[in-house]
Design an enzyme around this catalytic site. Sequence first.
Site, PDB file in Angstrom:
ATOM      1  CG  ASP A   1      34.197 113.496  -8.316  1.00  0.00           C
ATOM      2  OD1 ASP A   1      34.374 114.484  -7.587  1.00  0.00           O
ATOM      3  OD2 ASP A   1      34.499 112.751  -7.638  1.00  0.00           O
TER       4      ASP A   1
ATOM      5  CE  LYS B   1      38.377 112.023  -7.112  1.00  0.00           C
ATOM      6  NZ  LYS B   1      38.255 111.455  -5.752  1.00  0.00           N
TER       7      LYS B   1
HETATM    8  P1  ATP Z   1      33.678 108.719  -9.427  1.00  0.00           P
HETATM    9  O1  ATP Z   1      34.656 108.484  -8.259  1.00  0.00           O
HETATM   10  O2  ATP Z   1      33.464 109.679 -10.001  1.00  0.00           O
HETATM   11  O3  ATP Z   1      32.836 107.994  -9.916  1.00  0.00           O
HETATM   12  P2  ATP Z   1      36.186 106.385 -10.241  1.00  0.00           P
HETATM   13  O4  ATP Z   1      37.223 107.626 -10.597  1.00  0.00           O
HETATM   14  O5  ATP Z   1      35.383 105.811  -9.620  1.00  0.00           O
HETATM   15  O6  ATP Z   1      35.019 108.160 -10.060  1.00  0.00           O
HETATM   16  P3  ATP Z   1      35.486 106.191 -13.273  1.00  0.00           P
HETATM   17  O7  ATP Z   1      36.786 106.185 -13.776  1.00  0.00           O
HETATM   18  O8  ATP Z   1      35.220 107.745 -12.848  1.00  0.00           O
HETATM   19  O9  ATP Z   1      34.968 106.145 -11.544  1.00  0.00           O
HETATM   20  O10 ATP Z   1      34.122 105.182 -13.155  1.00  0.00           O
HETATM   21  C1  ATP Z   1      32.777 105.086 -12.931  1.00  0.00           C
HETATM   22  C2  ATP Z   1      32.149 104.209 -13.875  1.00  0.00           C
HETATM   23  O11 ATP Z   1      31.968 104.772 -14.884  1.00  0.00           O
HETATM   24  C3  ATP Z   1      32.574 103.292 -14.389  1.00  0.00           C
HETATM   25  O12 ATP Z   1      32.537 101.756 -14.194  1.00  0.00           O
HETATM   26  C4  ATP Z   1      32.420 103.134 -15.867  1.00  0.00           C
HETATM   27  O13 ATP Z   1      31.352 101.043 -15.967  1.00  0.00           O
HETATM   28  C5  ATP Z   1      31.749 104.290 -16.011  1.00  0.00           C
HETATM   29  N1  ATP Z   1      31.677 105.267 -17.141  1.00  0.00           N
HETATM   30  C6  ATP Z   1      31.464 105.809 -17.908  1.00  0.00           C
HETATM   31  N2  ATP Z   1      32.073 106.414 -19.044  1.00  0.00           N
HETATM   32  C7  ATP Z   1      33.245 106.468 -18.454  1.00  0.00           C
HETATM   33  C8  ATP Z   1      34.292 106.560 -18.966  1.00  0.00           C
HETATM   34  N3  ATP Z   1      34.912 107.782 -19.896  1.00  0.00           N
HETATM   35  N4  ATP Z   1      35.634 106.482 -18.212  1.00  0.00           N
HETATM   36  C9  ATP Z   1      35.758 105.565 -16.998  1.00  0.00           C
HETATM   37  N5  ATP Z   1      34.405 104.901 -16.745  1.00  0.00           N
HETATM   38  C10 ATP Z   1      33.162 105.485 -17.396  1.00  0.00           C
END
Ligand code: ATP
Length: 315
Positions: A152, A18
């Site tokens: 989210d 997103k």
């Molecule tokens: P948000 O803004 O929702 O935190 P983001 O895109 O910045 O999302 P994500 O890629 O969702 O960040 O990852 C956040 C943290 O979640 C990562 O640092 C990772 O260690 C942990 N994590 C746990 N499971 C997953 C997964 N399936 N995919 C990605 N990261 C994951």
Amino acid sequence: MSIPVRTTVNITVRSAAKINLHLGVGAPRDDGFHPLTTVYQAVGLCDDLTATLPGEQDAPWDLRLRVADYIDPGAVPVDDDNIVARAATLLAAHHGVPVRGHVDVDKAIPVAGGLAGGSADAAAALVALDRLWDARTSDDDLLALAAELGSDVPFALIGGTALGTGRGEHVMPLPDGGTWWWVLVPSREGLSTPQVYRHFDKLFPDAPAVPPPADELLDAVAAGDPVRLARLLRNDLQEPALDLRPDLGVLLERGESEGALRGIISGSGPTCAFLCESSDHARDLAGALMRHGHTVVLVANGAVAGAHLVENLHG
Ligand code: ATP
């Protein structure tokens, strides 16, 4: 005499990243969460999650990750901390059944990129395991479980373009008349969402009640007008993200000087999202940014569907 046949089932669910067309953030609530009003858009950069029932000799639960070459595999936990494992545990507890499944996640959504990749995987896990276990969870219950997993995650279930309120978990689809073209530039080094929020609190200790998206923005989305939308994009986390990562400001300026209608930080960053007028425009911009030395530049269109089944194989 009947011949015993073991039935295996493969269920693949695709779930999208997103971006936020509008992200209005207020001062933290008593529970520590920040109140938000946001306009989410699901874009065509997706993870695929495949769930399979284990055979009799297999471990009941197994989670494997395969990541795109621009993702550091070490950045994603494969133990119980993975949000996929948390989704499985939550869904199983909801139905009072054991956690069972071999789950493979093919990740293309950058990790800690402000693109809600983990949330996308959680939504995919809920949809896939619900099918695998024939649990028939109601839509309302799926949305409630999703909200428990993360702010989210409900949006990752519904996709499209939607208004998010509360801490983002209350979602309402919005009319969207466009095909939107984005160039996404992820960053090798992720940004921690909690860190960006803490920096927001430091910069704006008296953040006012959350501003709703302007009616003009909702009109531009409904009309499918990228030039109007570009002017109205807003992200209250951009300033703290740029303060923590000044290099991203340089990238935003570069994208705009190369012709993007507008560049913004996606969510809490560090991914930069550039809105373009058309697919050709997006490809041209992607080429220009690659010539500037950005090795990973992705073109994605929106709005796309939320977590959905792409394959259901019985064998
Ligand atoms: P948000 O803004 O929702 O935190 P983001 O895109 O910045 O999302 P994500 O890629 O969702 O960040 O990852 C956040 C943290 O979640 C990562 O640092 C990772 O260690 C942990 N994590 C746990 N499971 C997953 C997964 N399936 N995919 C990605 N990261 C994951």
